[in-house]
Enzyme design. Structure first.
Site, PDB file in Angstrom:
ATOM      1  CB  THR A 117      -0.907   0.013   1.249  1.00  0.00           C
ATOM      2  OG1 THR A 117      -1.576   1.273   1.335  1.00  0.00           O
ATOM      3  CG2 THR A 117      -0.108  -0.143   2.537  1.00  0.00           C
ATOM      4  CE1 TYR A 141      -3.702  -2.225   4.888  1.00  0.00           C
ATOM      5  CE2 TYR A 141      -3.633   0.049   4.123  1.00  0.00           C
ATOM      6  CZ  TYR A 141      -3.752  -1.295   3.864  1.00  0.00           C
ATOM      7  OH  TYR A 141      -3.901  -1.711   2.568  1.00  0.00           O
TER       8      TYR A 141
END
Ligand code: UDP
Length: 328
Positions: A117, A141
């Site tokens: 990501t 995350y």
């Protein structure tokens, strides 16, 4: 034609990857614990229910299918939750990936395409977000995905596992045939939430922060169509098969849109009003995340062909209108 193990194959991106793999002549074996995935989304190959923390179950599945490669999507991916409960992200995303890599090493499976990501980059005002930008994640995350990229490098060296990580910007849209789409419970992503607000399936959309240092005060993101995204993963398999040396690629268009711009586009494409209220900032949000790389195009020949706001919102809306609701 090859067997490809797709972790998270019952999830949003994983199910679209399974369809793309099947279309390319492969057999996608969906491996998913159904915590955030939907069994109804597994339509393009066999389903093996299992958790990445279960070494025995993984060993069994590797022995049964002898996959040539793995596409690894299984992960938690909610920035707000990651800021509130970081342990969930370290345990699930990092611990789970370690379980998977251990099983791959044991089974002699030597290729993996990993779902990473742009949240690994964090807020980097004035820094071009290309693959060399380095990591400075703002939340657990992004940190968990950066940790797995480091893990891939170590396991890759030790067990001769070829790996490639795709750093996604904001994935949106749905399958062009309307067979599968984005469904999270609870839903936290901007475009599906705006569609639900527009169609009366929920109340007003809350804008998370309107005082950011951007032209209209809302955060800027780079949206990429899920079909373009999974097409890159198929190219990633070819890259590994031919011994490509690059191990990380951004997947974004290089064009950013503010939250307000996305909401206006939802109203325009659907012809509906999107009720909204201005709210507080969400913890863990970067001001702007826009890809500054063309490496995937240069090396893999990847092009973001469908990633216009209209195509992403239009396909997501078509899927939402079908009333498809997965049931656990
Ligand atoms: N966002 C928002 N309201 C919502 C959900 C999201 O204003 O109800 C904003 C969010 O703060 C971010 C952008 O929309 O700036 C995209 O958020 P999303 O959760 O879709 O993806 P993320 O960027 O977290 O991966």
């Amino acid at each position: 034609m090859a067997n490809i193990l797709v972790t998270g194959g019952a999830g949003y991106i994983g199910s679209h990857a399974c369809k793309a793999l099947a279309k390319a002549g492969h057999v996608p074996i969906a491996y998913d614990n159904l915590v955030t995935g939907w069994e109804e989304a597994v339509r393009f190959g066999p389903f093996e229910r299992g958790d990445l923390h279960s070494g025995d179950r993984l060993d069994e599945v590797f022995a049964k299918w002898q996959p040539e490669a793995v596409m690894h999507f299984a992960a938690l991916s909610n920035v707000g939750e990651a800021s509130r409960e970081p342990g969930l992200y370290w345990r699930n995303n990092v611990g789970g990936s370690m379980g998977l890599l251990d099983a791959m090493a044991k089974a002699g499976c030597r290729r993996i395409v990993f779902s990473s990501t742009c949240a690994t980059y964090g807020d980097r005002d004035g820094v071009v977000l290309d693959e060399q930008a380095g990591f400075a994640p703002l939340n657990a995350y992004g940190a968990s995905k950066a940790a797995v990229e480091a893990m891939l490098a170590d396991y890759g060296r030790a067990y001769d596992i070829a790996h490639v990580s795709f750093r996604y910007f904001n994935v949106a849209g749905a399958d062009v045939d309307g067979e599968i789409g984005e469904a999270h419970d609870p839903e936290t992503h901007l475009i599906p939430l705006a569609l639900q607000a527009a169609t009366g399936r929920r109340g007003a959309l809350t804008l998370f922060g309107t005082d950011y240092p951007t032209p209209d005060g809302t955060c800027i993101r780079d949206y990429v169509h899920v079909e373009d995204l999974v097409a890159a993963h198929i190219l990633g398999l070819d890259h590994l098969a031919r011994g490509g040396v690059e191990t990380a690629f951004n997947l974004g268009t290089g064009r950013g849109f503010s939250v307000r711009e996305v909401v206006s586009a939802v109203a325009r494409v659907t012809g509906l009003q999107v009720p909204m209220i201005e709210g507080a900032r969400r913890e863990g949000d970067a001001v702007a995340l826009v890809s500054g790389s063309t490496l995937a195009g240069e090396v893999l020949g990847w092009q973001a062909e469908r990633s216009t706001l209209d195509a992403m919102i239009g396909s997501a809306f078509a899927w939402h209108q079908k009333g498809t609701v997965y049931k656990a």
